[in-house]
Design a protein around this motif. Structure first.
Motif, short mmCIF file in Angstrom:
data_model
loop_
_atom_site.label_atom_id
_atom_site.label_comp_id
_atom_site.label_asym_id
_atom_site.label_seq_id
_atom_site.Cartn_x
_atom_site.Cartn_y
_atom_site.Cartn_z
N PRO A 38 -4.59 1.95 -4.41
CA PRO A 38 -4.66 0.85 -3.45
C PRO A 38 -5.23 -0.44 -4.04
CG PRO A 38 -6.27 2.55 -2.94
CD PRO A 38 -5.36 3.12 -3.98
N LEU A 48 0.83 -1.20 0.00
CA LEU A 48 0.00 0.00 0.00
C LEU A 48 0.87 1.26 0.00
CD1 LEU A 48 -2.85 1.15 0.06
CD2 LEU A 48 -2.76 1.07 2.57
N THR A 83 -6.52 0.43 3.75
CA THR A 83 -7.06 1.19 2.62
C THR A 83 -8.23 2.06 3.07
OG1 THR A 83 -6.38 -0.55 1.09
CG2 THR A 83 -8.05 1.00 0.32
N ARG A 103 0.26 4.06 -3.05
CA ARG A 103 -0.65 4.92 -2.31
C ARG A 103 -1.73 5.53 -3.20
NH1 ARG A 103 0.36 5.97 2.80
NH2 ARG A 103 -1.13 7.68 2.75
N GLN A 105 -6.83 5.01 4.90
CA GLN A 105 -6.20 5.96 3.98
C GLN A 105 -7.24 6.77 3.23
OE1 GLN A 105 -2.91 4.60 1.29
NE2 GLN A 105 -4.24 5.34 -0.34
#
Length: 220
Positions: free
Chosen positions: A28, A21, A52, A25, A55
């Motif tokens: 994903p 990941l 994920t 970035r 994020q």
């Protein structure tokens, strides 16, 4: 044909998923695709999905999955530590602190939990954070991130000379030795102006050390 090394190890697969990941970035889905190619344990897929979700601004979904995984794998401190970091990143500092302290009661000295505890304390109790980070700087003297956070805690509590010194330590650990020496000169000035001669002596010794580091670097 033998199985690939670690393929059935959920810890290894979770760490691999986290690394994927970080490398993907902006995509994903690609991280998940790569992870699933090796038929990883289901726990690793769930862990990566939680990362994920965090994020992409879905901390509640991430924490639900992580807390379930922590129940399934009670011996893996990495999972609740990840949940504590997700909680901190979501701005829930008191909850993050409680989670980090729970981990540290079970696994004293576990760095990821120590780090979240320090981050949360900087936001909620900077004086306590300063003491915690002083201890961490002795435990992890080669970690520039610890000194950077120590500098912030010092600044929030009016310890200007300490803040300057910690920043200098961070800079020299990052290899920016000339900037670090200028920073430590500033720390010495601050200590002397405030009449803290014990601190000034400490800073002066570190300045000598820094000059020695610079000479060593130049000899290579």
């Amino acid at each position: 044909m033998p199985s690939p090394p670690h393929r059935d190890d959920p810890t290894y697969a979770m760490i691999r998923g986290r690394a994927l990941l970080m490398l993907n970035r902006d995509n994903p889905t690609q991280a998940m695709t790569i992870l699933e190619q090796d038929d990883p344990p289901a726990a690793a897929v769930r862990y990566l999905q939680a990362l994920t979700d965090a994020q992409q601004g879905r901390p509640d979904a991430a924490l639900k999955t992580l807390d379930e995984l922590a129940g399934d794998y009670p011996d893996l401190s990495m999972i609740p530590a990840t949940a504590a970091q997700v909680t901190y990143d979501a701005g829930r500092h008191q909850d993050a602190l409680a989670r980090a302290r729970h981990i540290l009661r079970l696994s004293p000295g576990y760095y990821p939990a120590q780090w979240v505890q320090a981050e949360a304390l900087v936001q909620t109790a900077p004086t306590q954070a300063f003491d915690v980070l002083r201890d961490m700087s002795e435990q992890y003297p080669e970690d520039p991130n610890v000194f950077g956070l120590l500098s912030e805690a010092a600044g929030r509590t009016g310890r200007d000379a300490w803040g300057q010194l910690a920043r200098a330590e961070q800079l020299q650990l990052e290899g920016r030795i000339d900037t670090a020496i200028r920073q430590i000169d500033s720390a010495e000035d601050v200590a002397k102006r405030s009449g803290d001669y014990a601190m000034a002596s400490r800073v002066e010794q570190r300045r000598k050390d820094f000059l020695g580091y610079r000479e060593t670097m130049r000899s290579f």
